[in-house]
Design an enzyme around this catalytic site. Structure first.
Site, PDB file in Angstrom:
ATOM      1  N   CYS A  41       1.496  -2.580  15.871  1.00  0.00           N
ATOM      2  CA  CYS A  41       1.452  -2.238  14.439  1.00  0.00           C
ATOM      3  C   CYS A  41       0.745  -3.331  13.636  1.00  0.00           C
ATOM      4  O   CYS A  41       1.081  -4.510  13.755  1.00  0.00           O
ATOM      5  CB  CYS A  41       2.881  -2.055  13.930  1.00  0.00           C
ATOM      6  SG  CYS A  41       2.978  -1.803  12.155  1.00  0.00           S
ATOM      7  N   CYS A  74      -0.988   5.786  10.186  1.00  0.00           N
ATOM      8  CA  CYS A  74       0.261   5.153  10.623  1.00  0.00           C
ATOM      9  C   CYS A  74      -0.006   3.807  11.261  1.00  0.00           C
ATOM     10  O   CYS A  74      -0.797   3.701  12.188  1.00  0.00           O
ATOM     11  CB  CYS A  74       0.925   5.987  11.709  1.00  0.00           C
ATOM     12  SG  CYS A  74       1.838   7.347  11.097  1.00  0.00           S
ATOM     13  N   CYS A  81       6.374  -7.224   6.955  1.00  0.00           N
ATOM     14  CA  CYS A  81       7.515  -6.741   7.741  1.00  0.00           C
ATOM     15  C   CYS A  81       8.038  -7.899   8.580  1.00  0.00           C
ATOM     16  O   CYS A  81       7.256  -8.689   9.097  1.00  0.00           O
ATOM     17  CB  CYS A  81       7.065  -5.595   8.654  1.00  0.00           C
ATOM     18  SG  CYS A  81       8.439  -4.746   9.466  1.00  0.00           S
ATOM     19  N   GLU A 106       0.822  -1.208   0.000  1.00  0.00           N
ATOM     20  CA  GLU A 106       0.000   0.000   0.000  1.00  0.00           C
ATOM     21  C   GLU A 106       0.865   1.271   0.000  1.00  0.00           C
ATOM     22  O   GLU A 106       1.954   1.297   0.562  1.00  0.00           O
ATOM     23  CB  GLU A 106      -0.916  -0.003   1.226  1.00  0.00           C
ATOM     24  CG  GLU A 106      -1.904  -1.166   1.166  1.00  0.00           C
ATOM     25  CD  GLU A 106      -2.975  -1.109   2.258  1.00  0.00           C
ATOM     26  OE1 GLU A 106      -4.156  -1.270   1.904  1.00  0.00           O
ATOM     27  OE2 GLU A 106      -2.645  -0.926   3.439  1.00  0.00           O
ATOM     28  N   CYS A 160       6.355  -5.206  15.776  1.00  0.00           N
ATOM     29  CA  CYS A 160       6.044  -4.247  16.837  1.00  0.00           C
ATOM     30  C   CYS A 160       4.606  -4.540  17.262  1.00  0.00           C
ATOM     31  O   CYS A 160       3.729  -4.710  16.406  1.00  0.00           O
ATOM     32  CB  CYS A 160       6.214  -2.833  16.323  1.00  0.00           C
ATOM     33  SG  CYS A 160       7.877  -2.569  15.659  1.00  0.00           S
ATOM     34  N   CYS A 166       3.353   8.565   1.425  1.00  0.00           N
ATOM     35  CA  CYS A 166       3.921   7.574   2.342  1.00  0.00           C
ATOM     36  C   CYS A 166       4.157   6.287   1.552  1.00  0.00           C
ATOM     37  O   CYS A 166       3.217   5.660   1.070  1.00  0.00           O
ATOM     38  CB  CYS A 166       2.937   7.365   3.492  1.00  0.00           C
ATOM     39  SG  CYS A 166       3.454   6.105   4.640  1.00  0.00           S
TER      40      CYS A 166
HETATM   41  N1  SAH Z   1       8.837   0.418   9.770  1.00  0.00           N
HETATM   42  C1  SAH Z   1       9.192   1.759   9.989  1.00  0.00           C
HETATM   43  C2  SAH Z   1       8.258   2.748   9.302  1.00  0.00           C
HETATM   44  C3  SAH Z   1       6.805   2.432   9.234  1.00  0.00           C
HETATM   45  S1  SAH Z   1       5.599   2.832  10.402  1.00  0.00           S
HETATM   46  C4  SAH Z   1       9.207   2.050  11.451  1.00  0.00           C
HETATM   47  O1  SAH Z   1       8.770   1.227  12.234  1.00  0.00           O
HETATM   48  O2  SAH Z   1       9.714   3.112  11.812  1.00  0.00           O
HETATM   49  C5  SAH Z   1       5.471   4.578  10.700  1.00  0.00           C
HETATM   50  C6  SAH Z   1       5.280   4.883  12.199  1.00  0.00           C
HETATM   51  O3  SAH Z   1       3.976   4.459  12.688  1.00  0.00           O
HETATM   52  C7  SAH Z   1       6.283   4.163  13.072  1.00  0.00           C
HETATM   53  O4  SAH Z   1       6.792   5.056  14.034  1.00  0.00           O
HETATM   54  C8  SAH Z   1       5.446   3.096  13.736  1.00  0.00           C
HETATM   55  O5  SAH Z   1       6.027   2.651  14.929  1.00  0.00           O
HETATM   56  C9  SAH Z   1       4.145   3.807  13.942  1.00  0.00           C
HETATM   57  N2  SAH Z   1       2.999   2.926  14.183  1.00  0.00           N
HETATM   58  C10 SAH Z   1       2.894   1.606  13.936  1.00  0.00           C
HETATM   59  N3  SAH Z   1       1.661   1.154  14.298  1.00  0.00           N
HETATM   60  C11 SAH Z   1       0.983   2.215  14.759  1.00  0.00           C
HETATM   61  C12 SAH Z   1      -0.349   2.398  15.223  1.00  0.00           C
HETATM   62  N4  SAH Z   1      -1.196   1.390  15.258  1.00  0.00           N
HETATM   63  N5  SAH Z   1      -0.727   3.624  15.626  1.00  0.00           N
HETATM   64  C13 SAH Z   1       0.140   4.662  15.552  1.00  0.00           C
HETATM   65  N6  SAH Z   1       1.400   4.567  15.089  1.00  0.00           N
HETATM   66  C14 SAH Z   1       1.830   3.356  14.695  1.00  0.00           C
HETATM   67 FE1  SF4 Z   2       7.464  -3.164  10.884  1.00  0.00          FE
HETATM   68 FE2  SF4 Z   2       5.304  -1.939  11.853  1.00  0.00          FE
HETATM   69 FE3  SF4 Z   2       7.442  -2.283  13.417  1.00  0.00          FE
HETATM   70 FE4  SF4 Z   2       7.543  -0.518  11.401  1.00  0.00          FE
HETATM   71  S1  SF4 Z   2       6.215  -0.386  13.193  1.00  0.00           S
HETATM   72  S2  SF4 Z   2       9.110  -2.046  11.957  1.00  0.00           S
HETATM   73  S3  SF4 Z   2       6.272  -1.568   9.851  1.00  0.00           S
HETATM   74  S4  SF4 Z   2       6.162  -3.914  12.534  1.00  0.00           S
END
Ligand code: SAH
Ligand code: SF4
Length: 369
Positions: free
Chosen positions: A124, A350, A117, A97, A121, A110
């Site tokens: 996420c 995000c 991935c 996406e 996390c 974006c």
């Molecule tokens: N993988 C990279 C970039 C992608 S995510 C990273 O982790 O940095 C972009 C941002 O959104 C990251 O800071 C991530 O931690 C945050 N994020 C992930 N899940 C989220 C959620 N459910 N609500 C708000 N922010 C979130």
């Molecule tokens: Fe992967 Fe989501 Fe963690 Fe970013 S925030 S490293 S996309 S699992």
């Protein structure tokens, strides 16, 4: 239905040297590569017959051997707030996406770096999708091409002056960890920054990492873009839970890599992203601990309200507490705006992106769709 295999080589995503050698192999001079580059990336033209500076006699062979293809658009959704999300399909039918977020002063695209991935996390949505594969440079640049096509932002299109184009910035914050796909991300961003093409300044590009410490220095030196770091916790114990890569590269190492990030200074700060998770990382004490933790580092905070997704155990912080939290950081001398969530209604905010549709999962597991 599977996408038809295209026998022609896609020129999108080749760097200048690769493009020149493709053309040299069919007896073309280096200036032909320069011409093509300009048509592809400055004008966004896909039809070789529309490339009027290229001699008519040279076109049939170019058409036979090459194309300038973008990924297919599987689905396009627009949020009530104007955010746009493309689900893009690549040649092997994998999908990822891309999201466009309009701001008052233009907007950011974006871009995804991986399908899924490898990291997971805990808050996420993308992290719940297994890594399928890295995206190629062509597929990364292709996301920019699709968005620009969609807004007609090529000089020969609607002829939108550069200062008025909608896509003014890029954030590498889509699906995946960009520093785990360093070579392709670097190649793609170099193409996007090339002054004779799309020509987006490195100052307008931000790459977000979960904290791949060993690649951060190279990111600054070799790509030179702004850095964002997904911090989300003020101590190792909590960060180990929320951002598991912390077990490999704990806070001390991460903060040291930030201190040494090339080009970071008080005028050009690293952004620390911090998802506001109710009762998990949003207490007054957490905010005070953060101030202590980042003392002396050229950083600013970006507080992201938690964006929910089906099945998550987390909740967004109470807005009053988020404000208090932001206020405490401000008093400690840190900029810490609370980001306004965008595109939540189409799961484009995000951390909400995910591309393994139920249909695909069923296909993979052999269940009928
Ligand atoms: N993988 C990279 C970039 C992608 S995510 C990273 O982790 O940095 C972009 C941002 O959104 C990251 O800071 C991530 O931690 C945050 N994020 C992930 N899940 C989220 C959620 N459910 N609500 C708000 N922010 C979130
Ligand atoms: Fe992967 Fe989501 Fe963690 Fe970013 S925030 S490293 S996309 S699992």
């Amino acid at each position: 239905m599977d996408a038809e295999i295209n026998p022609r080589k896609n020129l999108i995503g080749l760097d200048r040297d690769e493009l020149a050698s493709e053309l040299a192999a069919i007896g073309e001079k280096p200036f032909r590569a320069k011409q093509l580059w300009h048509w592809m990336y400055y004008h966004g033209v896909t039809d070789f017959d529309a490339m009027t500076t290229i001699a008519k006699a040279a076109r049939p062979l170019l058409k036979e051997l090459f194309c300038t293809e973008r990924p297919d658009i599987s689905r396009l959704e627009t949020s009530e707030d104007g955010t746009r999300k493309w689900l893009l399909k690549f040649d092997d039918a994998n999908e990822a996406e891309t999201v466009y977020i309009p701001e008052t002063d233009r907007g950011a695209l974006c871009i995804s770096s991986q399908v899924g991935c490898t990291l997971n996390c805990s808050f996420c949505h993308t992290g719940t999708q297994k890594l399928v594969r890295n995206l190629t440079a062509s597929e990364i640049v292709g996301q920019m091409m699709v968005a620009r096509d969609s807004y007609g932002e090529w000089p020969l299109g609607k002829d939108v002056p550069k200062s008025e184009r909608m896509i003014s910035n890029i954030v590498m914050m889509g699906m995946g960890e960009p520093l785990y796909n360093f070579d392709n991300v670097k190649k793609a961003l170099k193409i996007i920054m090339d002054p004779e093409g799309i020509s987006l300044s490195k100052r307008r590009i931000t790459l977000s990492t979960s904290g791949v410490v060993p690649m951060m220095q190279r990111c600054g030196e070799e790509i030179g873009v702004n850095l964002a770091v997904s911090l989300h916790a003020c101590n190792d114990e909590l960060r180990d839970q929320l951002v598991p890569i912390n077990r490999k590269y704990p806070l001390k190492e991460l903060l040291e890599a930030c201190r040494q990030y090339p080009g970071a200074n008080n005028a050009n700060r690293i952004t620390f992203e911090y998802a506001m998770l109710k009762g998990v990382n949003d207490s007054d004490a957490d905010a005070r601990e953060l101030i202590r933790l980042v003392r002396g580092l050229p950083v600013k905070f970006n507080l992201i309200p938690f964006n929910p997704w089906p099945g998550t155990r987390f909740e967004n912080s109470d807005p009053k507490q988020a404000k208090r939290f932001s206020g405490i950081l401000n008093k400690g001398g840190l900029s810490a705006p609370i980001r306004v969530p965008r595109g939540r209604d189409i799961m484009a905010a995000c951390g909400q992106l995910k591309s393994d549709s139920e249909r695909q999962r069923r296909q993979k597991t052999g269940l009928s769709a």
